[in-house]
Write a protein that holds these residues in place. Structure first.
Motif, mmCIF file in Angstrom:
data_model
loop_
_atom_site.group_PDB
_atom_site.id
_atom_site.type_symbol
_atom_site.label_atom_id
_atom_site.label_comp_id
_atom_site.label_asym_id
_atom_site.label_seq_id
_atom_site.Cartn_x
_atom_site.Cartn_y
_atom_site.Cartn_z
ATOM 1 N N GLU A 44 0.833 -1.203 0.000
ATOM 2 C CA GLU A 44 0.000 0.000 0.000
ATOM 3 C C GLU A 44 0.871 1.257 0.000
ATOM 4 N N GLU A 45 1.931 1.229 0.800
ATOM 5 C CA GLU A 45 2.820 2.394 0.890
ATOM 6 C C GLU A 45 3.529 2.645 -0.434
ATOM 7 N N ILE A 46 3.994 1.585 -1.077
ATOM 8 C CA ILE A 46 4.707 1.745 -2.351
ATOM 9 C C ILE A 46 3.761 2.209 -3.451
ATOM 10 N N ALA A 47 2.550 1.644 -3.467
ATOM 11 C CA ALA A 47 1.598 1.942 -4.541
ATOM 12 C C ALA A 47 0.804 3.217 -4.291
ATOM 13 N N GLY A 48 0.719 3.659 -3.036
ATOM 14 C CA GLY A 48 -0.109 4.818 -2.714
ATOM 15 C C GLY A 48 -1.585 4.496 -2.762
ATOM 16 N N VAL A 49 -1.934 3.268 -2.393
ATOM 17 C CA VAL A 49 -3.327 2.792 -2.427
ATOM 18 C C VAL A 49 -3.672 2.217 -1.062
ATOM 19 N N ARG A 50 -4.884 2.506 -0.568
ATOM 20 C CA ARG A 50 -5.341 1.925 0.691
ATOM 21 C C ARG A 50 -6.408 0.868 0.408
ATOM 22 N N LEU A 51 -6.187 -0.318 0.915
ATOM 23 C CA LEU A 51 -7.136 -1.414 0.726
ATOM 24 C C LEU A 51 -7.720 -1.909 2.049
ATOM 25 N N LEU A 52 -6.882 -1.994 3.073
ATOM 26 C CA LEU A 52 -7.312 -2.502 4.371
ATOM 27 C C LEU A 52 -7.375 -1.348 5.363
ATOM 28 N N THR A 53 -8.592 -1.022 5.818
ATOM 29 C CA THR A 53 -8.768 0.079 6.768
ATOM 30 C C THR A 53 -9.620 -0.370 7.945
ATOM 31 N N GLU A 54 -9.420 0.271 9.083
ATOM 32 C CA GLU A 54 -10.197 -0.069 10.272
ATOM 33 C C GLU A 54 -11.664 0.287 10.104
ATOM 34 N N GLU A 55 -11.944 1.287 9.266
ATOM 35 C CA GLU A 55 -13.341 1.681 9.038
ATOM 36 C C GLU A 55 -14.112 0.584 8.325
ATOM 37 N N GLU A 56 -13.479 -0.072 7.351
ATOM 38 C CA GLU A 56 -14.165 -1.090 6.564
ATOM 39 C C GLU A 56 -13.982 -2.505 7.111
ATOM 40 N N HIS A 57 -12.836 -2.775 7.725
ATOM 41 C CA HIS A 57 -12.547 -4.127 8.211
ATOM 42 C C HIS A 57 -11.910 -4.079 9.603
ATOM 43 N N PRO A 58 -12.671 -3.633 10.600
ATOM 44 C CA PRO A 58 -12.104 -3.467 11.938
ATOM 45 C C PRO A 58 -11.626 -4.767 12.576
ATOM 46 N N THR A 59 -12.366 -5.858 12.368
ATOM 47 C CA THR A 59 -11.990 -7.123 12.986
ATOM 48 C C THR A 59 -10.717 -7.679 12.376
ATOM 49 N N LEU A 60 -10.578 -7.533 11.064
ATOM 50 C CA LEU A 60 -9.375 -8.006 10.390
ATOM 51 C C LEU A 60 -8.168 -7.174 10.802
ATOM 52 N N CYS A 61 -8.349 -5.876 10.969
ATOM 53 C CA CYS A 61 -7.261 -5.014 11.427
ATOM 54 C C CYS A 61 -6.858 -5.362 12.858
ATOM 55 N N ARG A 62 -7.853 -5.678 13.686
ATOM 56 C CA ARG A 62 -7.553 -6.097 15.061
ATOM 57 C C ARG A 62 -6.727 -7.375 15.055
ATOM 58 N N TRP A 63 -7.116 -8.345 14.196
ATOM 59 C CA TRP A 63 -6.352 -9.593 14.081
ATOM 60 C C TRP A 63 -4.924 -9.317 13.615
ATOM 61 N N ALA A 64 -4.772 -8.415 12.638
ATOM 62 C CA ALA A 64 -3.444 -8.112 12.111
ATOM 63 C C ALA A 64 -2.527 -7.599 13.224
ATOM 64 N N LYS A 65 -3.054 -6.762 14.108
ATOM 65 C CA LYS A 65 -2.266 -6.255 15.223
ATOM 66 C C LYS A 65 -1.910 -7.367 16.201
ATOM 67 N N GLU A 66 -2.867 -8.275 16.440
ATOM 68 C CA GLU A 66 -2.609 -9.418 17.323
ATOM 69 C C GLU A 66 -1.508 -10.298 16.734
ATOM 70 N N TYR A 67 -1.596 -10.538 15.436
ATOM 71 C CA TYR A 67 -0.616 -11.426 14.794
ATOM 72 C C TYR A 67 0.778 -10.806 14.824
ATOM 73 N N THR A 68 0.907 -9.582 14.347
ATOM 74 C CA THR A 68 2.232 -8.954 14.275
ATOM 75 C C THR A 68 2.794 -8.625 15.653
#
Length: 234
Positions: A173-197
């Motif tokens: 996303e940073e290289i392309a300048g495109v946002r695909l995964l956001t907390e507004e649209e996918h809060p549960t997936l973003c929460r999981w991503a933080k847990e995983y990393t």
């Protein structure tokens, strides 16, 4: 009488590879000691070419004098079966089949639409972004309410398979300048991503995001050219 020593384990990888990361996490979850051999992908070694003559890609797992084991998810399953330690794949056959299905979904259907969303332009990029976000919603739906990870309260096979969403999607996303995964649209997936990393075992083999961005950014033109070629075939 001397006890037999365990066969040495070596992993051929590259620091910025999400696929090598999968193999490393599996080894660490099982408590397997291994030697990490960093590959120069611009000048591939004889060792890599010998053990992965078909695709000539990382990762490759070497276990003793056995033939090399290729493909990240194949390696994860091998590690789960070959070594003692906590199970990575679900024990229930139905749950195991479902985990394999979504892992395949990640590496085929999701990856293709994400590529178009990141590197195509115009209508093709817009269509790719819409499709990618819809697929993120499908993936998010596999997270059980109240559980930290896809397999429950500990990291399992599907978490490893989807680790590219947790870390590498932000790189691209940073290289392309495109946002695909956001907390507004996918809060549960973003929460999981933080847990995983944020997991201690994962952090031990998670490459620094800024370093990965620096390593992959020069390839942007290549990524764009591949997207254009894919667009021409649709």
């Amino acid at each position: 009488m001397m006890s037999e020593q365990p066969a040495a384990v070596k992993l051929i990888g590259w620091f910025g590879s999400p696929y090598a990361h999968r193999a490393e996490v599996a080894l660490r979850l099982k408590g397997v000691s291994y030697e990490l051999i960093m590959e120069d992908l611009s000048n591939k070694s004889d060792l890599l070419l010998k053990h992965n003559p078909v695709h000539q890609k990382v990762p490759v797992l070497l276990h003793g004098d056995r033939p090399g084991i290729c493909e990240s998810l194949v390696i994860v399953e091998y590690v789960d079966e070959a070594f003692d330690g906590p199970s990575i794949l679900p024990s229930d056959p139905l749950a195991r089949a479902a985990a394999r299905f979504w892992a395949s979904f990640m590496d085929t259907e999701f990856r293709e639409s994400m590529w178009m969303a990141l590197w195509a332009d115009g209508e093709a990029q817009a269509a790719g972004a819409m499709e990618t976000k819809a697929k993120l919603t499908l993936i998010e739906g596999q997270l059980t309410e109240g559980k930290r990870f896809f397999g429950g309260d500990t990291i399992g096979y599907l978490d490893i398979a989807l680790s590219g969403i947790a870390h590498w999607i932000g790189v691209f996303e940073e290289i392309a300048g495109v946002r695909l995964l956001t907390e507004e649209e996918h809060p549960t997936l973003c929460r999981w991503a933080k847990e995983y990393t944020g997991d201690e075992t994962v952090r031990e083999c998670l490459p620094d995001k800024d370093r990965v961005v620096a390593a992959l950014a020069p390839r942007k033109e290549l990524y764009v050219s591949i997207a254009k070629a894919l667009t021409g075939h649709k």
